[in-house]
Design a protein around this motif. Structure first.
Motif, PDB file in Angstrom:
ATOM      1  N   ASN A  40       2.524 -51.184 -10.457  1.00  0.00           N
ATOM      2  CA  ASN A  40       2.782 -50.848 -11.864  1.00  0.00           C
ATOM      3  C   ASN A  40       4.253 -50.542 -12.106  1.00  0.00           C
ATOM      4  N   LEU A  44       6.868 -52.579 -14.390  1.00  0.00           N
ATOM      5  CA  LEU A  44       7.403 -51.960 -15.619  1.00  0.00           C
ATOM      6  C   LEU A  44       8.902 -51.671 -15.536  1.00  0.00           C
ATOM      7  N   HIS A  45       9.409 -51.504 -14.321  1.00  0.00           N
ATOM      8  CA  HIS A  45      10.830 -51.148 -14.172  1.00  0.00           C
ATOM      9  C   HIS A  45      11.530 -52.134 -13.233  1.00  0.00           C
ATOM     10  N   ALA A  59      -1.436 -50.082  -6.731  1.00  0.00           N
ATOM     11  CA  ALA A  59      -1.397 -48.760  -7.380  1.00  0.00           C
ATOM     12  C   ALA A  59      -2.739 -48.053  -7.274  1.00  0.00           C
ATOM     13  N   GLY A  92       4.415 -42.186  -8.315  1.00  0.00           N
ATOM     14  CA  GLY A  92       3.648 -40.955  -8.503  1.00  0.00           C
ATOM     15  C   GLY A  92       3.329 -40.336  -7.154  1.00  0.00           C
ATOM     16  N   GLY A  93       2.454 -39.355  -7.176  1.00  0.00           N
ATOM     17  CA  GLY A  93       2.116 -38.629  -5.958  1.00  0.00           C
ATOM     18  C   GLY A  93       1.589 -39.518  -4.841  1.00  0.00           C
ATOM     19  N   VAL A  94       0.908 -40.588  -5.207  1.00  0.00           N
ATOM     20  CA  VAL A  94       0.355 -41.478  -4.187  1.00  0.00           C
ATOM     21  C   VAL A  94       1.488 -42.121  -3.377  1.00  0.00           C
ATOM     22  N   THR A 117       7.927 -40.400 -10.385  1.00  0.00           N
ATOM     23  CA  THR A 117       7.888 -41.063 -11.698  1.00  0.00           C
ATOM     24  C   THR A 117       6.727 -40.580 -12.578  1.00  0.00           C
ATOM     25  N   LEU A 120       3.154 -35.184 -12.634  1.00  0.00           N
ATOM     26  CA  LEU A 120       2.495 -34.509 -11.515  1.00  0.00           C
ATOM     27  C   LEU A 120       3.354 -34.552 -10.254  1.00  0.00           C
ATOM     28  N   PHE A 157      11.876 -43.148 -16.388  1.00  0.00           N
ATOM     29  CA  PHE A 157      10.576 -43.631 -15.918  1.00  0.00           C
ATOM     30  C   PHE A 157       9.432 -43.141 -16.808  1.00  0.00           C
ATOM     31  N   LEU A 161       5.105 -43.949 -18.856  1.00  0.00           N
ATOM     32  CA  LEU A 161       3.970 -43.215 -18.270  1.00  0.00           C
ATOM     33  C   LEU A 161       2.833 -43.108 -19.290  1.00  0.00           C
ATOM     34  N   GLU A 165      -1.653 -39.759 -17.932  1.00  0.00           N
ATOM     35  CA  GLU A 165      -0.892 -39.214 -16.801  1.00  0.00           C
ATOM     36  C   GLU A 165      -0.008 -38.040 -17.226  1.00  0.00           C
TER      37      GLU A 165
HETATM   38  P1  ADP Z   1      -0.120 -38.978  -9.339  1.00  0.00           P
HETATM   39  O1  ADP Z   1       1.317 -38.872  -9.514  1.00  0.00           O
HETATM   40  O2  ADP Z   1      -0.887 -38.562 -10.551  1.00  0.00           O
HETATM   41  O3  ADP Z   1      -0.592 -38.355  -8.077  1.00  0.00           O
HETATM   42  P2  ADP Z   1      -0.267 -41.927  -8.914  1.00  0.00           P
HETATM   43  O4  ADP Z   1       0.822 -42.090  -7.956  1.00  0.00           O
HETATM   44  O5  ADP Z   1      -1.569 -42.576  -8.565  1.00  0.00           O
HETATM   45  O6  ADP Z   1      -0.637 -40.438  -9.206  1.00  0.00           O
HETATM   46  O7  ADP Z   1       0.175 -42.438 -10.333  1.00  0.00           O
HETATM   47  C1  ADP Z   1      -0.750 -42.512 -11.368  1.00  0.00           C
HETATM   48  C2  ADP Z   1      -0.733 -43.870 -12.034  1.00  0.00           C
HETATM   49  O8  ADP Z   1       0.411 -43.950 -12.884  1.00  0.00           O
HETATM   50  C3  ADP Z   1      -0.648 -45.056 -11.093  1.00  0.00           C
HETATM   51  O9  ADP Z   1      -1.426 -46.098 -11.606  1.00  0.00           O
HETATM   52  C4  ADP Z   1       0.830 -45.440 -11.130  1.00  0.00           C
HETATM   53  O10 ADP Z   1       1.030 -46.799 -10.880  1.00  0.00           O
HETATM   54  C5  ADP Z   1       1.186 -45.109 -12.558  1.00  0.00           C
HETATM   55  N1  ADP Z   1       2.581 -44.730 -12.782  1.00  0.00           N
HETATM   56  C6  ADP Z   1       3.315 -43.871 -12.058  1.00  0.00           C
HETATM   57  N2  ADP Z   1       4.506 -43.665 -12.626  1.00  0.00           N
HETATM   58  C7  ADP Z   1       4.535 -44.419 -13.734  1.00  0.00           C
HETATM   59  C8  ADP Z   1       5.485 -44.642 -14.761  1.00  0.00           C
HETATM   60  N3  ADP Z   1       6.654 -43.985 -14.781  1.00  0.00           N
HETATM   61  N4  ADP Z   1       5.163 -45.502 -15.755  1.00  0.00           N
HETATM   62  C9  ADP Z   1       3.955 -46.119 -15.775  1.00  0.00           C
HETATM   63  N5  ADP Z   1       3.011 -45.943 -14.858  1.00  0.00           N
HETATM   64  C10 ADP Z   1       3.292 -45.113 -13.853  1.00  0.00           C
END
Ligand code: ADP
Ligand code: ZN
Length: 342
Positions: A40, A44-45, A59, A92-94, A117, A120, A157, A161, A165
């Motif tokens: 993702n 997007l970036h 993702a 993100g956290g993952v 990004t 969380l 970023f 989002l 989220e």
């Molecule tokens: P978290 O940070 O909530 O632990 P993830 O890493 O799974 O979780 O991110 C949550 C979702 O948001 C994923 O599908 C990820 O690809 C998406 N994501 C993360 N950052 C961005 C962003 N800046 N813009 C759009 N989508 C994003």
């Protein structure tokens, strides 16, 4: 851009707030960097990743597994990454959890940097050095602790989002306010998600304050014996219902925080009025505080919780808004309370 240094036991971690992504190339030698991100963010970036070595993972939490890590390690080898390579996790956290984990494994450890990004990841996942992957359904079952070289916060970023989220991230922000910061709680009451979304300045102040709270709690308790447990506010019940009802993390812990606030009234003299304020704040930030639960099933999951120690559960309650406390509750009593509550 503003630089703040956080001192952990074994390392100083610099945080660059309100920074531009391109600054990374001034901070670390470009030839040594490999970026890790998810599909993702990469899509997007895409302009941010031009002419960089990038490894892209699918993702979602579902892919936070050892098989993804193995795949990334294969790609690092193909890219001829060596001990001097710096892995830069953008996501993100993952992604940031896997980045720290992979960096601590590859060639017995290489340097890493994190660019969170999601809200969380910015206020929670990225701070403290914990990393790892899930094993099947068991969250964060394996992992290490490794501090990154630096964290870089580029708020551009956040423009992409998704709203859900944002809401997930604000659940952790409300958690921080409940356990540690009554002023922050009041500030959130006087504002709204929509106002934060349109003001980079407000967002920067909010993020910095939350990084500070998380840092203080984590650094006060490196061995996770006391203070750090406060970060579990809302998470005992939250984790139990998250998988079972396929809830977003923020929704699950929101319901957990609401329940913990109610339990705080009967066990800890928390006032009815303050509980009302907690529920209203959750509601204001589009978070749920109620759910029809099969409490018997939920209870079975809670019994397997890591925070359980013998006959007690170290539950987090509130004394007041802004003042959380670790409160051991005998399991039998907790079972009865939850039965009455749901
Ligand atoms: P978290 O940070 O909530 O632990 P993830 O890493 O799974 O979780 O991110 C949550 C979702 O948001 C994923 O599908 C990820 O690809 C998406 N994501 C993360 N950052 C961005 C962003 N800046 N813009 C759009 N989508 C994003
Ligand atoms: Zn959480």
């Amino acid at each position: 851009m503003q630089k703040v240094e956080y001192i952990f036991q074994d390392k100083i971690v610099s945080c660059f707030f309100d920074a531009d992504f391109s600054v990374i190339e001034k901070l670390v030698p470009k030839v040594a960097t490999v970026y890790l991100t998810d599909e993702n963010i990469h899509q997007l970036h895409s302009e941010k990743f031009n002419d960089k070595k990038v490894i892209v993972v699918p993702a979602g939490e579902k892919f936070k597994q050892q098989s993804t890590v193995d795949n990334v390690i294969d790609q690092l080898i193909q890219l001829e990454a060596d001990r001097e390579t710096i892995l830069i996790g953008v996501g993100g956290g993952v992604v940031t959890d896997m980045t720290g984990y992979i960096a601590s494994l590859y060639m017995r450890g290489i340097k890493c940097c994190l660019v969170p990004t999601t809200i969380l990841a910015m206020v929670d996942a990225c701070i403290g050095g914990k990393n790892g992957v899930d094993v099947g359904i068991y969250k964060n079952m394996v992992g290490t602790v490794k501090q990154p070289e630096f964290l870089l916060y580029d708020y551009s970023f956040l423009k992409t989002l998704p709203t859900e989220e944002w809401i997930n991230g604000f659940a952790e922000i409300i958690k921080h306010a409940c356990i540690k910061d009554a002023d922050l709680f009041a500030e959130l009451e006087n504002s709204s998600l929509e106002e934060f979304k349109i003001s980079a300045l407000k967002m920067d102040r909010l993020i910095q304050r939350n990084v500070q709270i998380k840092y203080q709690v984590v650094s006060a308790d490196p061995l996770e014996q006391g203070e750090r447990r406060l970060l579990n506010f809302g998470h005992t019940l939250g984790h139990a219902i998250e998988n079972m009802y396929a809830l977003p993390h923020g929704h699950a812990i929101s319901i957990g925080m609401a329940a913990a606030s109610t339990i705080s009234i009967s066990l800890n003299n928390f006032s009815l009025e303050e509980r009302e304020r907690v529920l209203n704040l959750l509601n204001k930030y589009h978070l749920p505080f109620d759910l029809e639960l099969d409490i018997q099933k939920v209870w079975q999951i809670i019994l397997r919780d890591k925070k359980r120690s013998g006959k007690d559960m170290k539950f987090i309650l509130l004394n007041k808004i802004g003042d959380g406390v670790v409160f051991p509750i005998p399991l039998i009593q907790l079972g009865n309370i939850l039965n009455e509550l749901f």
